[in-house]
Design an enzyme around this catalytic site. Structure first.
Site, PDB file in Angstrom:
ATOM      1  N   GLY A   1       0.810  -1.214   0.000  1.00  0.00           N
ATOM      2  CA  GLY A   1       0.000   0.000   0.000  1.00  0.00           C
ATOM      3  C   GLY A   1       0.840   1.260   0.000  1.00  0.00           C
ATOM      4  CB  SER A   2       2.445   3.360  -1.560  1.00  0.00           C
ATOM      5  OG  SER A   2       2.268   2.825  -2.853  1.00  0.00           O
TER       6      SER A   2
ATOM      7  CB  SER B   1       3.571  -3.984  -2.876  1.00  0.00           C
ATOM      8  OG  SER B   1       3.759  -2.694  -3.425  1.00  0.00           O
TER       9      SER B   1
END
Length: 302
Positions: A78-79, A149
């Protein structure tokens, strides 16, 4: 957003309008309606590993309920700006069905925090695991880490740079292996967007890069990406895998054809598992390197 998530977003919007609900992410909707692996179940929800509201975790366990099972801590992406463990229950259940006592922690997000605060949160979650996971059938001396991620960055950095675990009072030797899915590991120079916001204040930007810490004492690594990923380029996976191999660390590198950034997460689900053998390959690698339960395993929480 991928094609799959775009469709999910449309479906979510229609469903939520029909229900009179206005706030729900496409991933949360997918997690809510998608089929789940029946071999895993949630056994603990919202356990606190710190004082902050986002320092909470969930635990998923195999239905068979073995004792002394390997423990897998999964960090979502989610960055480092968004995300919630509630949206990833399908991941927790899938990994538990593979035989892991699985922990899904939340962590603090930007703009409230920056590097390295989210890593300290991950280390605190692992300290909770060391103290408590035996009560849920897990062996705290056999821990593996995984993430997707930004969560893959968290998992890999905690595995490669032992300073965060030591600061939290965790022996880095309990980390037997790590798996990173579509993670950023080698992204200098920092771009002018999210990376600079999160990492630009670090006195040594090289110390923000997982690849900096890859060496002969690193744990075995499963590193995967999709060849269609334009969010985090597969070059991150390739460069870290090459650095670890050069240090004679066991590595399994997989670049899945036809998968993009979100697909390497969705391929863990029952719905999209046919897209790639990622779950089976990752689970087999992590089980292999988690090893057998030691005779002196600590099975009593303290």
């Amino acid at each position: 957003m991928t094609r799959v998530l775009a469709v999910l977003a449309s479906l979510a919007g229609l469903a939520l309008v029909a229900l009179g609900i206005t706030a729900c992410s496409p991933l949360a909707f997918f997690d809510a309606i998608g089929p789940r692996d029946q071999g895993g179940r949630i056994s603990l929800k919202d356990a606190a590993f710190g004082a902050h509201p986002r320092q909470r975790l969930d635990v998923f366990t195999p239905v068979a309920g073995p004792t002394g099972a390997p423990v897998l801590v999964f960090f979502y992406g989610g960055s480092w700006k968004n995300g919630a463990k509630e949206d990833y229950a399908f991941v927790g259940q899938a990994l538990a069905a593979q035989g892991f006592v699985t922990v899904l922690p939340d962590y603090r997000l930007y703009p409230e925090v920056r590097f390295p605060d989210f890593l300290d949160d991950g280390a605190q979650a692992l300290a909770w695991v060391e103290r408590n996971i035996a009560a849920y059938g897990g062996d705290p001396s056999r821990v593996v880490l995984a993430g997707h991620s930004a969560g893959a960055y968290n998992a890999v950095m905690l595995a490669l740079n032992p300073s965060y675990l030591r600061r939290a009072g965790v022996d880095p030797r309990v980390i037997r292996a790590v798996a990173g899915l579509s993670g950023p590991y080698d992204f200098l120079p920092l771009d002018a967007g999210t990376a600079t916001d999160l990492f630009g204040e670090a006195p040594d930007t090289a110390a923000t890069q997982p690849i900096t810490f890859a060496g002969p004492h690193s744990p075995p690594a499963f590193l995967a990406s999709g060849d269609g990923d334009t969010t985090v380029r597969p070059s991150n996976t390739r460069s870290l895998a090459a650095r670890l191999r050069a240090a004679r660390v066991p590595v399994q590198e997989r670049i899945y054809a036809g998968l993009d950034h979100a697909d390497t997460l969705l391929a863990l689900s029952v719905t999209f598992r046919s897209k790639a053998p990622e779950l089976a390959e990752m689970a087999a690698f992590l089980r292999q390197h988690a090893g057998e339960r030691p005779q002196q395993a600590r099975m009593v929480p303290h």
